[in-house]
Design a protein around this motif. Structure first.
Motif, short mmCIF file in Angstrom:
data_model
loop_
_atom_site.label_atom_id
_atom_site.label_comp_id
_atom_site.label_asym_id
_atom_site.label_seq_id
_atom_site.Cartn_x
_atom_site.Cartn_y
_atom_site.Cartn_z
N ARG A 49 0.72 -1.08 -0.08
CA ARG A 49 -0.07 0.21 0.05
C ARG A 49 0.95 1.23 -0.10
O ARG A 49 0.61 2.26 -0.78
CB ARG A 49 -1.08 0.00 1.27
CG ARG A 49 -1.63 1.12 1.42
CD ARG A 49 -2.52 1.61 0.29
NE ARG A 49 -2.45 2.98 -0.14
CZ ARG A 49 -2.80 3.59 -1.27
NH1 ARG A 49 -3.09 2.63 -2.21
NH2 ARG A 49 -2.55 4.78 -1.47
N SER A 153 -4.27 5.82 2.93
CA SER A 153 -3.36 4.53 2.91
C SER A 153 -4.16 3.71 3.80
O SER A 153 -4.10 2.43 3.51
CB SER A 153 -2.11 4.93 3.32
OG SER A 153 -1.32 5.57 2.00
N PHE A 157 -5.46 0.12 2.71
CA PHE A 157 -4.80 -1.07 3.33
C PHE A 157 -5.73 -2.11 4.08
O PHE A 157 -5.79 -3.29 3.35
CB PHE A 157 -3.88 -0.62 4.37
CG PHE A 157 -3.45 -1.83 5.23
CD1 PHE A 157 -2.65 -2.84 4.90
CD2 PHE A 157 -3.94 -1.92 6.81
CE1 PHE A 157 -2.14 -3.95 5.63
CE2 PHE A 157 -3.39 -2.80 7.67
CZ PHE A 157 -2.67 -4.00 7.06
#
Length: 223
Positions: A49, A153, A157
């Motif tokens: 990621r 993020s 993720f």
């Protein structure tokens, strides 16, 4: 804020049938399935990621087998020992993406995985047990204690590993704006609480996972 029925009716009208709609919706992993994922696979996905952020995903994914090799299969016990000299050597390896900041994040996030595993038994147990009704709390935890996990993020993720979460993508934020909830990507504690509460309401009304509600909201934009 309108209740869940408008969202369901809109998506049914768009796709024409309940079966067609369901075929378009993601299915999160169960807590038991999340617990079975090993810590090295969580670290690999964390790193993936981080490297995908700002880069073309297909380019990163094509190089990932080499990343698995140079980072010892993302075994956190090994990765955490990688010092500055080791990372500098990786900067000379043309097979990988040579971004020093992103490379440095890998051993730092290995420490995060180890710390959480020490406290909770495994990283997967920690992820599995976090309540989806406070999923923004998990985003904030990962952003605070991890490295390069800010912005989208952390939710991306979680979506990658199968943890149920909504993602405040461009389309989802546009849909929330149409409901007069937020007018931009939620980052403040106030806006995050407003969005979490809205999803919690729709979740309670529908019984649907957060990821499905997120996708359904996205379907209402620009169509």
């Amino acid at each position: 804020m309108r209740d869940y029925r408008w969202l369901h009716e809109y998506c049914l009208n768009r796709f024409g049938s309940a079966a067609a709609l369901e075929a378009e919706l993601p299915v999160p992993r169960t807590p038991a399935q999340l617990r079975k994922i090993s810590d090295d696979r969580y670290l690999s996905t964390l790193a993936l990621r981080v490297f995908r952020a700002g880069l073309k995903h297909s380019v990163v994914d094509a190089k990932w087998p080499v990343f698995e090799e140079v980072f010892f299969g993302f075994d956190p016990e090994k990765v955490v020992l990688m010092g500055a000299e080791h990372l500098e050597r990786l900067m000379q390896d043309a097979r990988i993406i040579r971004h020093l900041g992103k490379l440095k994040s890998v051993p730092r996030n290995a420490q995060l995985v180890l710390d959480i595993a020490h406290e909770h038994g495994s990283f997967g147990a920690f992820i599995a047990d976090w309540p989806v009704t406070d999923i923004v709390g998990l985003w904030k935890y990962l952003a605070k204690h991890g490295h390069q996990l800010g912005g989208l993020s952390a939710p991306r993720f979680l979506r990658m590993v199968g943890k149920d979460t909504f993602v405040p993508s461009y389309d989802v934020v546009a849909a929330l704006n149409a409901q007069q909830l937020v007018d931009k990507v939620p980052t403040s504690l106030r806006d995050l609480a407003i969005v979490q509460n809205a999803f919690n309401q729709w979740h309670a009304e529908s019984g649907r996972p957060m990821c499905q509600l997120s996708q359904m909201l996205a379907f209402t934009v620009n169509h």
